[in-house]
Design a protein around this motif. Structure first.
Motif, PDB file in Angstrom:
ATOM      1  N   ALA A 124      49.337  51.128  40.492  1.00  0.00           N
ATOM      2  CA  ALA A 124      47.737  49.822  41.674  1.00  0.00           C
ATOM      3  C   ALA A 124      47.761  49.739  40.783  1.00  0.00           C
ATOM      4  O   ALA A 124      46.998  47.999  41.248  1.00  0.00           O
ATOM      5  CB  ALA A 124      47.270  51.985  42.489  1.00  0.00           C
ATOM      6  N   ILE A 125      47.192  49.636  39.424  1.00  0.00           N
ATOM      7  CA  ILE A 125      46.795  48.650  38.351  1.00  0.00           C
ATOM      8  C   ILE A 125      47.415  47.854  38.526  1.00  0.00           C
ATOM      9  O   ILE A 125      46.881  46.438  39.032  1.00  0.00           O
ATOM     10  CB  ILE A 125      46.257  49.473  37.266  1.00  0.00           C
ATOM     11  CG1 ILE A 125      45.039  50.528  37.557  1.00  0.00           C
ATOM     12  CG2 ILE A 125      45.575  48.518  36.367  1.00  0.00           C
ATOM     13  CD1 ILE A 125      44.667  51.175  36.374  1.00  0.00           C
ATOM     14  N   THR A 126      48.432  47.731  38.151  1.00  0.00           N
ATOM     15  CA  THR A 126      49.560  46.273  38.521  1.00  0.00           C
ATOM     16  C   THR A 126      49.635  45.938  39.411  1.00  0.00           C
ATOM     17  O   THR A 126      50.029  44.552  39.043  1.00  0.00           O
ATOM     18  CB  THR A 126      50.848  47.138  37.580  1.00  0.00           C
ATOM     19  OG1 THR A 126      51.081  48.071  36.631  1.00  0.00           O
ATOM     20  CG2 THR A 126      51.819  46.022  37.448  1.00  0.00           C
ATOM     21  N   MET A 127      49.643  46.431  40.641  1.00  0.00           N
ATOM     22  CA  MET A 127      50.062  45.647  41.927  1.00  0.00           C
ATOM     23  C   MET A 127      49.016  44.942  42.128  1.00  0.00           C
ATOM     24  O   MET A 127      49.010  43.927  42.891  1.00  0.00           O
ATOM     25  CB  MET A 127      50.413  46.033  43.029  1.00  0.00           C
ATOM     26  CG  MET A 127      51.710  47.153  42.619  1.00  0.00           C
ATOM     27  SD  MET A 127      52.085  48.507  44.170  1.00  0.00           S
ATOM     28  CE  MET A 127      52.073  46.623  45.412  1.00  0.00           C
ATOM     29  N   GLU A 128      47.250  45.181  41.865  1.00  0.00           N
ATOM     30  CA  GLU A 128      46.163  44.508  41.825  1.00  0.00           C
ATOM     31  C   GLU A 128      46.730  42.796  41.989  1.00  0.00           C
ATOM     32  O   GLU A 128      46.728  42.567  40.403  1.00  0.00           O
ATOM     33  CB  GLU A 128      45.026  45.113  41.735  1.00  0.00           C
ATOM     34  CG  GLU A 128      44.926  46.895  42.663  1.00  0.00           C
ATOM     35  CD  GLU A 128      44.456  45.915  43.944  1.00  0.00           C
ATOM     36  OE1 GLU A 128      44.503  45.066  44.739  1.00  0.00           O
ATOM     37  OE2 GLU A 128      44.921  47.083  45.260  1.00  0.00           O
ATOM     38  N   ASP A 129      45.670  41.958  42.559  1.00  0.00           N
ATOM     39  CA  ASP A 129      46.101  40.604  42.426  1.00  0.00           C
ATOM     40  C   ASP A 129      44.486  40.141  42.105  1.00  0.00           C
ATOM     41  O   ASP A 129      44.125  39.397  41.436  1.00  0.00           O
ATOM     42  CB  ASP A 129      46.822  39.882  42.856  1.00  0.00           C
ATOM     43  CG  ASP A 129      47.628  39.556  42.263  1.00  0.00           C
ATOM     44  OD1 ASP A 129      48.113  39.193  41.035  1.00  0.00           O
ATOM     45  OD2 ASP A 129      48.381  38.520  42.783  1.00  0.00           O
ATOM     46  N   VAL A 188      55.596  60.317  49.879  1.00  0.00           N
ATOM     47  CA  VAL A 188      55.984  59.457  51.062  1.00  0.00           C
ATOM     48  C   VAL A 188      55.169  58.654  50.666  1.00  0.00           C
ATOM     49  O   VAL A 188      55.499  57.231  51.347  1.00  0.00           O
ATOM     50  CB  VAL A 188      54.925  60.731  51.851  1.00  0.00           C
ATOM     51  CG1 VAL A 188      54.874  59.159  53.263  1.00  0.00           C
ATOM     52  CG2 VAL A 188      55.942  61.576  52.613  1.00  0.00           C
ATOM     53  N   TYR A 189      53.329  58.506  50.698  1.00  0.00           N
ATOM     54  CA  TYR A 189      53.155  57.156  50.247  1.00  0.00           C
ATOM     55  C   TYR A 189      53.652  56.426  49.194  1.00  0.00           C
ATOM     56  O   TYR A 189      53.917  55.062  48.893  1.00  0.00           O
ATOM     57  CB  TYR A 189      52.053  57.278  49.529  1.00  0.00           C
ATOM     58  CG  TYR A 189      50.604  57.752  50.237  1.00  0.00           C
ATOM     59  CD1 TYR A 189      50.810  56.769  51.775  1.00  0.00           C
ATOM     60  CD2 TYR A 189      49.676  59.148  50.370  1.00  0.00           C
ATOM     61  CE1 TYR A 189      49.806  56.856  52.832  1.00  0.00           C
ATOM     62  CE2 TYR A 189      48.882  59.366  51.838  1.00  0.00           C
ATOM     63  CZ  TYR A 189      48.868  58.192  52.968  1.00  0.00           C
ATOM     64  OH  TYR A 189      47.725  58.832  53.436  1.00  0.00           O
ATOM     65  N   ARG A 190      54.390  56.549  47.945  1.00  0.00           N
ATOM     66  CA  ARG A 190      55.039  55.707  47.056  1.00  0.00           C
ATOM     67  C   ARG A 190      56.373  55.165  47.617  1.00  0.00           C
ATOM     68  O   ARG A 190      56.769  54.258  47.311  1.00  0.00           O
ATOM     69  CB  ARG A 190      55.438  57.044  45.957  1.00  0.00           C
ATOM     70  CG  ARG A 190      56.350  56.396  44.628  1.00  0.00           C
ATOM     71  CD  ARG A 190      56.636  56.939  44.050  1.00  0.00           C
ATOM     72  NE  ARG A 190      58.036  57.597  44.324  1.00  0.00           N
ATOM     73  CZ  ARG A 190      59.641  57.525  44.028  1.00  0.00           C
ATOM     74  NH1 ARG A 190      59.936  55.975  43.883  1.00  0.00           N
ATOM     75  NH2 ARG A 190      60.742  57.049  44.801  1.00  0.00           N
ATOM     76  N   LEU A 191      57.193  55.571  48.436  1.00  0.00           N
ATOM     77  CA  LEU A 191      58.119  55.706  49.203  1.00  0.00           C
ATOM     78  C   LEU A 191      57.554  54.229  49.877  1.00  0.00           C
ATOM     79  O   LEU A 191      58.147  52.762  49.663  1.00  0.00           O
ATOM     80  CB  LEU A 191      59.335  56.740  49.547  1.00  0.00           C
ATOM     81  CG  LEU A 191      59.590  57.526  48.708  1.00  0.00           C
ATOM     82  CD1 LEU A 191      60.667  58.749  49.834  1.00  0.00           C
ATOM     83  CD2 LEU A 191      60.682  56.981  47.864  1.00  0.00           C
ATOM     84  N   LEU A 192      56.603  54.651  50.303  1.00  0.00           N
ATOM     85  CA  LEU A 192      56.051  53.467  52.061  1.00  0.00           C
ATOM     86  C   LEU A 192      55.407  52.054  50.569  1.00  0.00           C
ATOM     87  O   LEU A 192      55.097  51.133  51.398  1.00  0.00           O
ATOM     88  CB  LEU A 192      54.919  54.185  51.962  1.00  0.00           C
ATOM     89  CG  LEU A 192      55.678  54.918  53.415  1.00  0.00           C
ATOM     90  CD1 LEU A 192      54.415  55.274  54.126  1.00  0.00           C
ATOM     91  CD2 LEU A 192      56.599  54.127  54.510  1.00  0.00           C
ATOM     92  N   GLY A 193      55.714  52.233  48.950  1.00  0.00           N
ATOM     93  CA  GLY A 193      55.106  50.822  48.518  1.00  0.00           C
ATOM     94  C   GLY A 193      53.069  51.232  48.636  1.00  0.00           C
ATOM     95  O   GLY A 193      52.823  50.006  48.393  1.00  0.00           O
ATOM     96  N   HIS A 194      53.112  52.651  48.377  1.00  0.00           N
ATOM     97  CA  HIS A 194      51.532  52.727  48.765  1.00  0.00           C
ATOM     98  C   HIS A 194      50.427  53.416  47.385  1.00  0.00           C
ATOM     99  O   HIS A 194      50.618  54.521  47.218  1.00  0.00           O
ATOM    100  CB  HIS A 194      50.754  53.234  49.763  1.00  0.00           C
ATOM    101  CG  HIS A 194      50.624  52.431  50.985  1.00  0.00           C
ATOM    102  ND1 HIS A 194      50.751  52.893  52.520  1.00  0.00           N
ATOM    103  CD2 HIS A 194      50.973  51.396  51.509  1.00  0.00           C
ATOM    104  CE1 HIS A 194      51.823  52.172  52.862  1.00  0.00           C
ATOM    105  NE2 HIS A 194      51.678  51.200  52.456  1.00  0.00           N
TER     106      HIS A 194
END
Length: 561
Positions: free
Chosen positions: A272-277, A226-232
């Protein structure tokens, strides 16, 4: 209750990642392609799949490439095997042996590619006949892929449970038996909404399924999906890690199931690592907690590897982080890591010092914290928690199993966030935040050893969370509000201490100057003996002085001649 520690083969091994992205096709999970140039080399750094593991503290060590990036196809295959492969005819299972229908009902959710991972449920009594009919009806629609109708039928089954129609002998029913049956129905609702591609509707049901039965690994894995599909991906990584640990804890022995869960955990962690700015990350193998010299050495390595993210550095030196590639819960083979975060801007991470050095930190940002907060203050606090504090704490928990209940665990901060949402009348978001916290509180005793004081804190948090969820008002303060007030007092003490030390420092710097000034005055001023001698000379002169009178002038000033 976690795995045993083992001395690593090479205490100087360093695993790093984060803040490094390359252009690639956009994935369904919402990953945004980004580029970043290094300041020292001017070259574009490689993506997560091209990142390397640096062996050794010094440059002489040879780099070893990391595992390749996990494709989306592999992630979806794992989901199909662990979430949807148990979709069998509930009605057939319930009618095969009515005496053990509840047991079959609970065990069928675990029949994927091995024996059930949860406890033996054959002792459960027969479920209520009306609930049996409702579940058969819901399953018939589910098998015909009418997931919307099936969801409504499972909701009807939940309503029957709330009215007491769970087990055939209601007065002899055990709370755990009722919870497990209700958790099963909640999990079927999650499956329905996932089939409908509505993860937003499935989220609260996934939280409730864990709250009711925290020891069933598939509940945690569904939550991760569920979290993956929500983008978390941060929350998804933690849910997958807990699913893997709970699978081992509840007696699961099938290694291929554990490998699938770890693969999903690794994929979500990389995402998660890739999305962090705002920050970059580095994991360093360790054997226990790092010393001050070790922390300083780790930060120096981080500064060389990530020169852009050095405005604020934070190292979790507890050595309690795990990575999916090297984790094995069955023995002492799991490698432990310390985590170092580097922030692009100091204001994005400097709250960690206050958070982890004080027992009850506060994030109000109000100039008059002891007065009732205005709407603007509440909105500012809510935004600060949502955008700045909770994302960092959630990332810390991606690889840390036991986080406790104190400040910095993310639990207290999320409840404070939920309280802000309630004051802003954002009821739906508040419900999601409280449900998420209840799920984390329910599984927490299985992830760590808990002292007596922590048990009392856990019970108080769960009671107040349930009261908040049900809208109950009591005369007592919520636990997180009490801690916030204590934090305000603690913050005031820190301010007074800082002011006192500052004033004392100013006094200490003024004292030498005052002494020097007094010394100069003493040298310039005459001594006591000199003053007495001068006084005596003046007295003698006054006695011997003769006043001559001019005879040629009268008293009126006229000449006598």
């Amino acid at each position: 209750m976690g795995p045993k520690k083992e001395k690593p083969k090479d205490d100087s091994q360093s695993l790093h990642g984060g803040g490094v992205k390359t252009k690639r096709k956009r994935r369904n999970s919402g990953t945004r392609p980004k580029w970043r140039n290094t300041e020292h080399t001017g070259m574009k750094e490689r993506s997560v799949e091209e990142k390397q593991v640096n062996l050794g503290w010094e440059k002489e060590a040879s780099p070893v490439p990391m595992l390749p990036r996990i494709p989306l196809k592999s992630i979806m295959e794992v989901e199909m095997k662990l979430v949807y492969s148990d979709e069998q005819d509930i009605a057939q299972k319930l009618t095969e042996s009515p005496a053990s229908s509840a047991s079959q009902l609970m065990c069928q959710a675990s029949e994927i590619v091995g024996p059930p991972s949860g406890p033996n449920l054959s002792f459960l009594p027969q479920i209520d006949k009306w609930l049996d009919v409702a579940l058969q009806d819901a399953d018939s629609y589910y098998r015909r892929k009418k997931y919307g109708v099936a969801a409504s039928r499972f909701t009807t089954a939940l309503e029957l449970c709330s009215k007491g129609a769970v087990l055939s002998k209601a007065f002899d029913a055990d709370y755990e038996d009722i919870s497990k049956v209700a958790s099963f129905i909640e999990s079927k609702l999650v499956a329905c909404y996932l089939r409908m591609r509505r993860p937003d509707l499935a989220l609260n049901h996934s939280h409730r399924s864990i709250h009711l039965n925290p020891i069933h690994f598939q509940n945690h894995f569904r939550q991760a999906v569920v979290y993956r599909l929500l983008g978390h991906p941060r929350e998804a990584a933690r849910s997958a890690m807990i699913a893997d640990y709970v699978y081992w804890l509840s007696g699961g022995t099938e290694q291929h199931i554990s490998k699938l869960i770890k693969l999903y955990w690794q994929a979500m962690l990389e995402e998660a690592i890739t999305m962090e700015d705002n920050f970059s990350v580095m994991y360093t193998p360790c054997n226990g907690s790092l010393s001050k010299d070790g922390i300083q050495k780790t930060k120096e390595i981080f500064q060389r590897q990530h020169p852009v993210y050095t405005q604020y550095l934070f190292t979790d030196a507890s050595g309690s982080h795990f990575l999916p590639q090297t984790t094995s819960w069955t023995g002492s083979a799991s490698q432990r890591y310390t985590l170092t975060l580097g922030f692009r801007r100091s204001e994005d991470g400097n709250f960690l010092d206050q958070l982890l050095t004080r027992k009850c930190p506060i994030f109000t940002g109000s100039r008059t914290p002891f007065n009732p907060l205005s709407t603007e203050d509440i909105e500012r606090m809510s935004d600060n928690l949502e955008r700045k504090i909770l994302p960092v704490l959630d990332f810390l928990k991606c690889t840390k199993l036991a986080v406790g209940f104190s400040a910095g665990s993310g639990l207290m901060e999320r409840l404070q966030y939920a309280d802000c949402l309630g004051q802003l009348r954002r009821a739906k978001e508040q419900s999601v935040a409280v449900h998420q916290t209840l799920a984390e509180l329910a599984v927490a005793p299985y992830l760590q050893d808990i002292s007596h004081s922590e048990t009392q804190m856990l019970q108080a948090l769960m009671a107040d969370s349930m009261d908040t969820l049900e809208g109950r008002r009591t005369d007592k303060e919520r636990v997180w509000n009490e801690m916030q007030k204590i934090g305000l007092l603690e913050d005031l003490v820190y301010q007074l201490e800082e002011k006192y030390l500052k004033d004392r420092g100013l006094k200490d710097t003024r004292k030498p100057k005052a002494r020097e000034k007094r010394g100069r005055k003493r040298k310039a001023a005459p001594s006591l003996e000199e003053r007495l001698a001068a006084t005596n000379q003046g007295t003698v002169a006054a006695k011997t002085f003769i006043h001559s009178r001019h005879d040629n002038w009268d008293s009126k000033g006229l000449s006598s001649n």
